[in-house]
Write a protein that holds these residues in place. Structure first.
Motif: not given
Length: 296
Positions: A8-14, A18-22
């Motif tokens: 979750a940390l890695v995806v949120a950083a990229d 947060f909606s895109e990461a989710a």
């Protein structure tokens, strides 16, 4: 530490928000936010600053990101390797062969390597008795041995072989229509050292006893290639597997024998509890190579 929190940390950083990461992780935004909050609770500090422009890493988030990215990448590679192993296209395979399978075993390994380059293969030459021991102990995955195989191993027939007399080029051929006992008694014979080919030695001895021949080898060699080289040089004849024609010098002539103890079957053996996807794929490749050889 749960890998899903680091992911979750890695995806949120990229991602910008947060909606895109989710969406990237195929979960709802509230569920994703909860994962970040769980990680922040473990760290004891905020990992992101959220504003109108999206989510930005804090100093604590930046400090964790590199290690988190490394662990996630390692986990992904491990997961992919396990999937490939489950499919039978990655891993390691140990195979052994004997005199009668000297042609088909390397061909099967070559075809297997070409089809599945991700699998490493070790190929060794050893007697059937040694192969059975090593398959039982787990040193070997698959062996090419004389059949019948012991009851505690699984087996599948691959090919048949037969004894022939290999002669120097200048010699008269042994009689075809009668037992060659007298011919063998009158001509010198070379042979494979029994310790190097106990199965072949036993086969030849059974045949000689059956035809009433007292032929004794005047010279022994440690490998079949040397035996055939001695034949080509005129040292003596040799009773060898017909499959050795593949490695015999062109000058050597081979003559069929008939009767009891002349033929035998060769097959592959493996342990039932070691029938991994890699082993199963190799066994399938052996069947294809053997079928192709029969068609020629």
């Amino acid at each position: 530490m749960e890998l899903r929190l680091l992911r979750a940390l890695v995806v949120a950083a990229d991602r910008s928000t947060f909606s895109e990461a989710a969406a990237e992780l195929s979960i709802t935004q509230p569920a994703f936010t909860k994962q970040i909050q769980q990680l922040e609770s473990l760290v004891g500090a905020p990992l992101f600053r959220r504003g109108r422009q999206g989510a930005a890493l804090t100093s604590a988030g930046s400090a964790l990101l590199e290690d988190a990215r490394t662990l996630v990448a390692l986990a992904d590679r491990l997961d992919e390797r396990m999937r490939r192993m489950a499919r039978g296209d990655a891993g390691h395979l140990t195979v052994a062969f004997g005199l009668s399978s000297i042609a088909i075993a390397p061909r099967a390994v070559a075809a297997f390597r070409a089809a599945l380059p991700g699998v490493t293969v070790r190929l060794e030459d050893m007697s059937s008795a040694r192969q059975v021991e090593d398959v039982r102990s787990g040193e070997l995955d698959v062996g090419f041995v004389r059949l019948p195989a012991p009851d505690d191993l699984r087996a599948a027939p691959v090919l048949s072989d037969r004894l022939v007399i290999a002669c120097p080029p200048s010699w008269d051929a042994p009689p075809v229509s009668s037992d060659p006992a007298h011919w063998l008694h009158e001509h010198p014979r070379v042979a494979l050292r029994p310790a190097r080919g106990p199965g072949l030695t036993a086969q030849v001895n059974r045949y000689l006893v059956r035809i009433g021949s007292a032929s004794k080898a005047i010279q022994e060699a440690d490998d079949l290639q040397t035996v055939l080289a001695l034949v080509a040089a005129g040292v003596g004849a040799a009773v060898v597997p017909e499959s050795s024609r593949n490695i015999a010098p062109a000058r050597v002539t081979m003559h069929h024998l008939s009767g009891e103890y002349v033929r035998w079957e060769v097959g592959v053996v493996w342990r039932a509890d070691n029938e991994t996807p890699v082993v199963r794929t190799f066994l399938d490749e052996i069947a294809r190579v053997a079928a192709a050889a029969d068609d020629r």
